[in-house]
Design an enzyme around this catalytic site. Structure first.
Site, short mmCIF file in Angstrom:
data_model
loop_
_atom_site.label_atom_id
_atom_site.label_comp_id
_atom_site.label_asym_id
_atom_site.label_seq_id
_atom_site.Cartn_x
_atom_site.Cartn_y
_atom_site.Cartn_z
N ASN A 37 0.82 -1.22 0.00
CA ASN A 37 0.00 0.00 0.00
C ASN A 37 0.85 1.27 0.00
O ASN A 37 0.35 2.35 0.28
CB ASN A 37 -0.96 -0.01 1.20
CG ASN A 37 -0.23 0.06 2.52
OD1 ASN A 37 1.01 0.02 2.57
ND2 ASN A 37 -0.98 0.17 3.61
N ASP A 38 2.17 1.13 -0.26
CA ASP A 38 3.12 2.23 -0.40
C ASP A 38 3.60 2.80 0.93
O ASP A 38 4.32 3.80 0.95
CB ASP A 38 2.55 3.37 -1.27
CG ASP A 38 3.65 4.22 -1.89
OD1 ASP A 38 4.70 3.65 -2.28
OD2 ASP A 38 3.49 5.45 -1.97
N ASP A 169 21.46 38.89 -0.72
CA ASP A 169 20.37 39.67 -0.13
C ASP A 169 20.78 40.13 1.27
O ASP A 169 21.77 39.66 1.83
CB ASP A 169 19.07 38.86 -0.08
CG ASP A 169 19.25 37.52 0.62
OD1 ASP A 169 19.76 37.50 1.75
OD2 ASP A 169 18.91 36.48 0.01
N LYS A 192 17.45 42.57 -2.70
CA LYS A 192 16.65 41.58 -3.42
C LYS A 192 15.17 41.66 -3.06
O LYS A 192 14.81 41.91 -1.92
CB LYS A 192 17.16 40.16 -3.12
CG LYS A 192 16.44 39.06 -3.89
CD LYS A 192 17.01 37.69 -3.57
CE LYS A 192 16.45 37.14 -2.28
NZ LYS A 192 16.82 35.72 -2.07
N ASP A 218 26.14 32.35 -0.26
CA ASP A 218 24.73 32.11 0.04
C ASP A 218 24.64 30.85 0.90
O ASP A 218 25.58 30.05 0.96
CB ASP A 218 23.93 31.93 -1.25
CG ASP A 218 22.48 32.35 -1.08
OD1 ASP A 218 22.06 32.62 0.07
OD2 ASP A 218 21.76 32.42 -2.09
#
Length: 322
Positions: A37-38, A169, A192, A218
């Site tokens: 059923n996953d 940013d 930004k 970043d």
């Protein structure tokens, strides 16, 4: 190391193995099955009773699969009477969902933190969270490391006489300023505005960058939209060269190829907090290992020693050293 048990999930087995190599302990096996059923079923295949358990699992694609697997690992460790269970999470994908910036929107970073605590996490060891407030989403101790030392060590081996660190940013400006101090260079930042997940605008760069060798810093690069936009502004300002540095190199949707094709980009540096994208190769990429830092933090947590030395050079000092 006595009474320590380290398990790795499916997200980044190479990093888990490297961390265990630095700790000189075995990486203990984890069995993950999928029912018809996953649904997932997880079994920790080594004794956890009254042991100090560490679960290494960054939240990377497929994020939801890896998250549920982590929650099941936590539940398995709690059911096996672990003395303490620490989540070693080099990348917390939901950290980007850190505020309510639109009506009727969920704050996924806080919800997922609550899920981990409910599943049995005693402590979290994280690396470069997207924003400071994410640390406060957890009701358990969090040791928040950063990769500035590893990145700085790499760039100290290059010519920095004309260098300047640029944050894409203002939100990342404190981290960029700390990085610039470590390198002994100046700092600048982009102004930004974000319109969607992959559409941003940088109207100006605050600081002196003309004719300089720029190091763009970043916390993570996914599609690369922000860095591509910043490169356009830097090109207009006639910078001499650009090198890109980040902690989490996700490089989704061909971002690494697009960045590498930018003529002014000489180098792209990231760490191995996330697996390297399959099929992505470029001579401009340099991947640094954060396994030694994670291993040392895990050793100190296990031995009840201070982790604060690993927070050196972080803006504002350590977050919550243990």
């Amino acid at each position: 190391m006595k009474d320590i048990a380290v398990f790795g999930g499916s997200a980044h087995p190479e990093l888990a193995a490297e961390v265990c190599s630095h700790l000189d302990v075995p990486l203990l096996p984890t069995r993950v099955d999928r029912f018809a059923n996953d649904c997932l079923e997880v079994q920790l295949q080594a004794n956890c009773r009254e042991r100090d358990v560490f679960l290494i699992q960054p939240l990377v694609q497929p994020v939801q699969e890896n998250l549920v697997e982590l929650l099941l690992m936590l539940d398995a460790a709690r059911g096996a009477s672990a003395a303490r269970t620490t989540v070693v999470m080099p990348h917390y994908a939901y950290a980007r969902s850190d505020k309510k910036d639109a009506p009727r929107i969920s704050i996924g970073g806080r919800l997922v933190a609550d899920l981990m605590v409910a599943a049995g996490a005693s402590r979290v060891l994280a690396m470069t969270l997207h924003s400071p407030q994410v640390h406060g989403f957890f009701s358990i101790p969090v040791d928040h490391l950063h990769a500035l030392r590893e990145l700085a060590a790499h760039f100290r081996g290059t010519d920095l006489s004309n260098a300047v660190v640029v944050s894409p940013d203002l939100g990342n400006a404190k981290e960029a300023a700390a990085f610039a101090r470590m390198l002994g260079v100046g700092v600048a930042a982009g102004a930004k505005q974000r319109f969607s997940d992959d559409r941003v605008s940088i109207s100006a760069v605050i600081g002196e960058v003309t004719g300089r060798d720029v190091i763009v810093l970043d916390d993570e690069i996914a599609k690369g939209s922000t860095v591509i936009e910043l490169l356009q502004r830097l090109r207009e300002l006639n910078v001499a060269s650009v090198r890109i540095a980040c902690t989490h190199g996700l490089f989704s949707s061909g971002a690494l190829k697009r960045l590498s094709e930018q003529p002014e980009v000489q180098e792209i540096v990231c760490t191995n907090t996330v697996p390297f994208p399959v099929g992505e190769h470029t001579g401009k990429l340099k991947v640094l290992s954060i396994a030694p830092a994670l291993a040392e933090a895990m050793r100190r947590i296990h031995n009840g020693e201070s982790v604060s030395a690993l927070f050196d050079a972080r803006p504002g000092g350590s977050d919550q050293p243990g």
